[in-house]
Design an enzyme around this catalytic site. Structure first.
Site, PDB file in Angstrom:
ATOM      1  N   ASP A 124       0.808  -1.224   0.000  1.00  0.00           N
ATOM      2  CA  ASP A 124       0.000   0.000   0.000  1.00  0.00           C
ATOM      3  C   ASP A 124       0.843   1.277   0.000  1.00  0.00           C
ATOM      4  O   ASP A 124       2.030   1.265   0.288  1.00  0.00           O
ATOM      5  CB  ASP A 124      -0.971   0.010   1.194  1.00  0.00           C
ATOM      6  CG  ASP A 124      -0.275  -0.178   2.536  1.00  0.00           C
ATOM      7  OD1 ASP A 124       0.768  -0.845   2.584  1.00  0.00           O
ATOM      8  OD2 ASP A 124      -0.774   0.355   3.550  1.00  0.00           O
TER       9      ASP A 124
ATOM     10  N   GLU B  44      -0.638  -1.979   5.276  1.00  0.00           N
ATOM     11  CA  GLU B  44       0.300  -1.918   6.404  1.00  0.00           C
ATOM     12  C   GLU B  44       0.234  -0.552   7.073  1.00  0.00           C
ATOM     13  O   GLU B  44       0.470  -0.418   8.269  1.00  0.00           O
ATOM     14  CB  GLU B  44       1.729  -2.205   5.920  1.00  0.00           C
ATOM     15  CG  GLU B  44       2.758  -2.353   7.037  1.00  0.00           C
ATOM     16  CD  GLU B  44       3.242  -1.037   7.613  1.00  0.00           C
ATOM     17  OE1 GLU B  44       3.472  -0.964   8.843  1.00  0.00           O
ATOM     18  OE2 GLU B  44       3.381  -0.058   6.860  1.00  0.00           O
TER      19      GLU B  44
HETATM   20 NI    NI Z   1       6.653   1.113   5.303  1.00  0.00          NI
END
Ligand code: NI
Length: 394
Positions: free
Chosen positions: A81, A139
């Protein structure tokens, strides 16, 4: 004829690694919205023979390689991401999406794991065990993609050992940083509302001033760090937002504070909310105010398993030589790789991505962040060797 070395194979793969990374860099997507990214990864993996490719969640991709020899189950992880940042780089593959940017290097992580998958797929017959390569969503934004994969899918069932890497602009390209034990902190969040009594700025004696009380809380919270916790342990308490008031001559009713609390020790992490609340409660009571406190536990600290870190260190020394392997410093950033470590031993490590030529010393999450793409080669060599070594000896 001797077969080509891993170094030569990875070097030949460099144009492809750059093409993957640059495509991803141009098309960044935010956490939980990685639909095009996941589709691209899936399509690239399906070009590689011998991989079983599935979608464990809407925006994550799993590639499984069952090797031709018996061995352990190894999890390799890349996060995919991007961040809500407007890119200020001017190179031709800069983000095509206003306000979204791969400013942490996850485009590189994804290219590295694709490259690793390609090499493993080319010599599946000689690979031991089962290699699960997870391209993990989200994340950057809690509760995080790792937690979802670990608790809602069978990804970690039967996994013997896990590893993953983060590119680092704090480390020169070509170097690898590894650390055993506590590596990254738990990023927990504190939200506090101080409820006082507003009034005229000229008559503070008729009010309960939440700003004055909040100011005392901000400074006294540092006593938790300096006087309640051993100097040998690490704890960070930072108040990062303080909102109150509307104009110069009115004392407001309330003040709202937000902050981050970070440490490495699971025990201290459990104790921190009580230590903080004791200060908040004492100061509010002393001044007749009330408070509402919320404490949100974020990702767990990343605590690397010693033997896995040692194995990774041995691999790095064999691949690159002693001089290019350093002990990674601990840092107070958070990482949801810790969710995998709840289920299996493992270790998370750094691959350097900084250089003058690539102008890639900018900090992570900065609008000028970028990578020296040599780091893609370093990353593939590490992940490919780790997959084989960990599966063979576990
Ligand atoms: Ni990172």
């Amino acid at each position: 004829m001797t077969p080509p070395t891993t170094e030569a194979r990875v070097s030949a793969l460099r144009p492809q690694l750059e093409a993957w990374r640059r495509h991803l860099h141009m098309h960044p997507e935010l956490s939980f919205e990685e639909h095009e990214t996941a589709a691209y990864i899936e399509a690239e993996l399906k070009k590689m023979p011998g991989l079983s490719v599935t979608r464990p969640t809407a925006t994550s991709v799993l590639a499984v390689l069952r090797g031709g020899k018996p061995g352990k189950r190894v999890l390799l992880r890349a996060d995919i991401d991007a961040l809500p940042i407007h890119e200020e780089n001017t190179f031709e593959f800069k983000s095509k999406r206003d306000g979204v940017m791969h400013a942490c290097g996850h485009d590189g992580h994804t290219a590295i794991l694709l490259g690793t998958a390609k090499l493993l797929s080319e010599d599946a017959a000689n690979v031991a065990g089962e290699i699960r390569m997870i391209f993990q969503h989200a994340e950057e934004n809690g509760p995080g993609g790792a937690e979802e994969l670990v608790t809602q899918t069978p990804l970690m069932d039967g996994v013997d050992v896990a590893t993953g890497l983060h590119l680092s602009s704090g480390l020169p390209a070509g170097k690898v940083g590894i650390r055993a034990g506590a590596f990254m902190a738990s990023p927990d969040m504190l939200t506090l509302k101080i409820i006082g009594k507003g009034g005229h700025g000229a008559q503070p004696e008729q009010t309960i001033d939440p700003i004055a009380i909040g100011a005392q809380i901000v400074s006294n919270l540092q006593h938790v760090v300096s006087r309640n916790v051993s100097a040998l342990e690490s704890l960070v308490v930072s108040i990062t937002q303080f909102h109150a008031g509307t104009t110069h001559n009115v004392i407001p009713d309330t003040a709202e504070l937000v902050g981050t609390v970070r440490c490495f020790s699971p025990e201290l992490r459990q104790r921190a909310p009580q230590l903080i609340e004791r200060v908040v409660k004492g100061i509010c009571e002393a001044h007749g105010a009330r408070y509402e406190m919320n404490y949100d536990f974020g990702y767990r600290p990343v605590i690397n398993t010693d033997w896995v870190a040692q194995t990774l260190r041995d691999i790095a020394v064999a691949e690159f030589g002693e001089g290019d392997v350093v002990e990674a410093p601990q840092w107070m950033g958070g990482e949801d790789f810790s969710a995998y470590l709840e289920k299996a031993p493992g270790a998370y490590f750094n691959v350097g991505s900084a250089s003058d030529e690539a102008d890639s010393h900018w900090p992570h999450h900065h609008p000028r962040f970028t990578l020296d793409e040599l780091s893609l080669e370093t990353g593939v060599r590490m992940m490919y060797a780790a997959a084989q070594r960990l599966a063979a000896e576990g």
